[in-house]
Design a protein around this motif. Structure first.
Motif, PDB file in Angstrom:
ATOM      1  N   TYR A   1       3.047   6.126  -2.989  1.00  0.00           N
ATOM      2  CA  TYR A   1       4.094   7.004  -3.504  1.00  0.00           C
ATOM      3  C   TYR A   1       4.225   6.958  -5.027  1.00  0.00           C
ATOM      4  O   TYR A   1       4.953   7.777  -5.602  1.00  0.00           O
ATOM      5  CB  TYR A   1       5.438   6.650  -2.866  1.00  0.00           C
TER       6      TYR A   1
ATOM      7  N   THR B   1       0.829  -1.206   0.000  1.00  0.00           N
ATOM      8  CA  THR B   1       0.000   0.000   0.000  1.00  0.00           C
ATOM      9  C   THR B   1       0.862   1.254   0.000  1.00  0.00           C
ATOM     10  O   THR B   1       0.520   2.251  -0.646  1.00  0.00           O
ATOM     11  CB  THR B   1      -0.947   0.019   1.211  1.00  0.00           C
ATOM     12  N   ARG B   2       1.990   1.201   0.692  1.00  0.00           N
ATOM     13  CA  ARG B   2       2.897   2.351   0.694  1.00  0.00           C
ATOM     14  C   ARG B   2       3.492   2.578  -0.696  1.00  0.00           C
ATOM     15  O   ARG B   2       3.651   3.719  -1.147  1.00  0.00           O
ATOM     16  CB  ARG B   2       4.018   2.125   1.716  1.00  0.00           C
TER      17      ARG B   2
END
Length: 285
Positions: A205, A200-201
């Motif tokens: 980004y 998810t990170r």
């Protein structure tokens, strides 16, 4: 005639067995009220210990948007910010919050409810669907806040705003499909849940939450081609185009086609993929 055949003739079925797909889906549909009730109960139980209670459903994404806006707005500088940066950021953060939370909760829905899965007979698909529905119900008030903010910011209501209704329905089915696939994988390989925060990170980004993918990578056709087929980017782009209608955020009809294929295709595959392992979920520990 074998014992199994005789039992089947009498209407007896193996405990935890996998019924035919059509029958299975029908059983899940019959429990749609339970799915909604379970989702609503989870929302209430998660917030009842907090002093602000249900207000956190709205406050959390607002605080996230504020933090990201202060940090990335400063880091990017005025020249690098996309037009209507605050509105751009809020739409991105609110939509991404739903995606990230639905994926994480849906992926853990079977492993986190092992006792329930082992003690009661019901279609296990109910659990990931309830997890995504819970996050969708939490997402709905943020949509209202988002629209109010757009009005306060000087964005006049436009007919394009209606397009968020089919868009968010597609987004819901997309997240349901993703949750169903991840929930089954997590049963077979528990490490999947540990990878979810990193995944998810990564999407956060690289999807363009706080920057314009088109402006940043417009000179790189390969990257833009990849972004065109990245589903989260498609949903964010369509939402911004609908809510910030104009030359800057023009609606790309291709994205509607891609998003529809992603949503319905992934949901259909997720239903089939999850159903195939129905007998396995009763043995989760």
């Amino acid at each position: 005639m074998t014992t199994a055949e005789d039992a089947a003739r009498l209407g007896l079925h193996k405990v935890g067995g996998r019924p035919p797909l059509r029958e299975y889906v029908s059983e899940v549909w019959k429990r749609r009220v339970f799915i909604f009730s379970m989702a609503r109960f989870k929302i209430e139980s998660e917030n009842q210990q907090n002093s602000l209670g249900m207000f956190w459903v709205i406050l959390k994404p607002l605080l996230n948007a504020l933090v990201y806006g202060l940090i990335f707005g400063f880091l990017l500088g005025k020249s690098a910010r996309p037009p209507h940066f605050v509105e751009f950021l809020i739409i991105g953060v609110f939509l991404f919050e739903f995606f990230a939370q639905a994926w994480t909760a849906g992926g853990k829905s079977i492993t986190n409810n092992a006792a329930l899965v082992q003690s009661l007979a019901f279609p296990r698909m109910v659990l990931p669907l309830a997890a995504v529905t819970q996050r969708f119900l939490q997402f709905l008030p943020t949509i209202a806040i988002m629209l109010v903010f757009l009005l306060v910011s000087g964005n006049a209501p436009h007919l394009h705003w209606v397009m968020i209704i089919p868009l968010f329905l597609l987004y819901y089915f997309f997240n349901c499909g993703l949750a169903l696939v991840t929930a089954r994988l997590a049963v077979h390989w528990r490490d999947v849940n540990n990878f979810l925060p990193f995944l998810t990170r990564f999407f956060f980004y690289t999807t363009g939450i706080f920057f314009s993918v088109k402006e940043r990578f417009g000179d790189y056709p390969v990257i833009m081609r990849i972004a065109d087929f990245q589903p989260v980017n498609e949903f964010l782009t369509l939402a911004r185009a609908a809510l910030l209608a104009g030359d800057t955020y023009a609606i790309d009809e291709r994205y509607w086609l891609y998003a529809t294929i992603w949503s319905l295709g992934l949901f259909a595959f997720g239903v089939w993929f999850f159903w195939r392992a129905e007998e396995r979920y009763g043995r989760v520990d």
